[in-house]
Design a protein around this motif. Structure first.
Motif, PDB file in Angstrom:
ATOM      1  N   THR A 138      13.098  76.114  -8.476  1.00  0.00           N
ATOM      2  CA  THR A 138      11.821  76.785  -8.258  1.00  0.00           C
ATOM      3  C   THR A 138      11.976  77.891  -7.219  1.00  0.00           C
ATOM      4  O   THR A 138      12.820  77.812  -6.337  1.00  0.00           O
ATOM      5  CB  THR A 138      10.728  75.800  -7.803  1.00  0.00           C
ATOM      6  OG1 THR A 138       9.474  76.487  -7.710  1.00  0.00           O
ATOM      7  CG2 THR A 138      11.048  75.224  -6.425  1.00  0.00           C
ATOM      8  N   SER A 154       3.408  81.152  -3.973  1.00  0.00           N
ATOM      9  CA  SER A 154       3.496  80.414  -5.231  1.00  0.00           C
ATOM     10  C   SER A 154       2.165  80.430  -5.970  1.00  0.00           C
ATOM     11  O   SER A 154       2.133  80.335  -7.204  1.00  0.00           O
ATOM     12  CB  SER A 154       3.929  78.976  -4.967  1.00  0.00           C
ATOM     13  OG  SER A 154       3.028  78.351  -4.066  1.00  0.00           O
ATOM     14  N   SER A 175       6.301  83.268 -13.163  1.00  0.00           N
ATOM     15  CA  SER A 175       7.040  82.100 -12.682  1.00  0.00           C
ATOM     16  C   SER A 175       7.902  81.471 -13.769  1.00  0.00           C
ATOM     17  O   SER A 175       8.975  80.937 -13.489  1.00  0.00           O
ATOM     18  CB  SER A 175       6.066  81.068 -12.123  1.00  0.00           C
ATOM     19  OG  SER A 175       5.377  81.599 -10.992  1.00  0.00           O
TER      20      SER A 175
END
Length: 120
Positions: A30, A53, A73
């Protein structure tokens, strides 16, 4: 091997636009936050835009209203849309941020940079 690769730089006339991309590749688990930096000749590297995020963005006063940072993302890719470019935007642009890898490590990565030149 995890890396960040910028692209999209080039030569543009004042008032023009460019879109930079910063693509993460390798064993990425991530990427939370990311920042775009730039370094002009003879000057220090400066942070000009960042994104969390959750997609929240912050901009330096010098680019506010002209530059827009976004992210995909799913593709581990970040973008910097640059409009109304000025000669003083000429610099090497870098992306930088913390990446969590599949091996459970987290460290900061820099891309190699992409040159943006604004000139008539």
């Amino acid at each position: 091997q995890v890396q960040l690769v910028e692209s999209g730089g080039g030569l543009v006339q004042p008032g023009g636009s460019l879109r930079l991309s910063c693509a993460g590749s390798g064993s990425i688990f991530t990427i939370d936050a990311m920042g775009w930096y730039r370094q002009a000749p003879g000057k220090q590297r400066e942070l000009i835009a960042s994104i969390t995020s959750a997609g929240n963005t912050v901009y330096a006063d010098s680019v506010k209203g002209r530059f827009t940072m976004s992210r995909d993302s799913a593709k581990n890719t970040f973008y910097l849309q640059m409009n109304s470019l000025k000669p003083e935007d000429t610099a090497v642009y870098f992306c930088h941020g913390p990446i969590a890898t599949m091996t459970g490590r987290r460290r900061d990565f820099w891309g190699q940079g992409t040159q943006v030149t604004v000139s008539s």
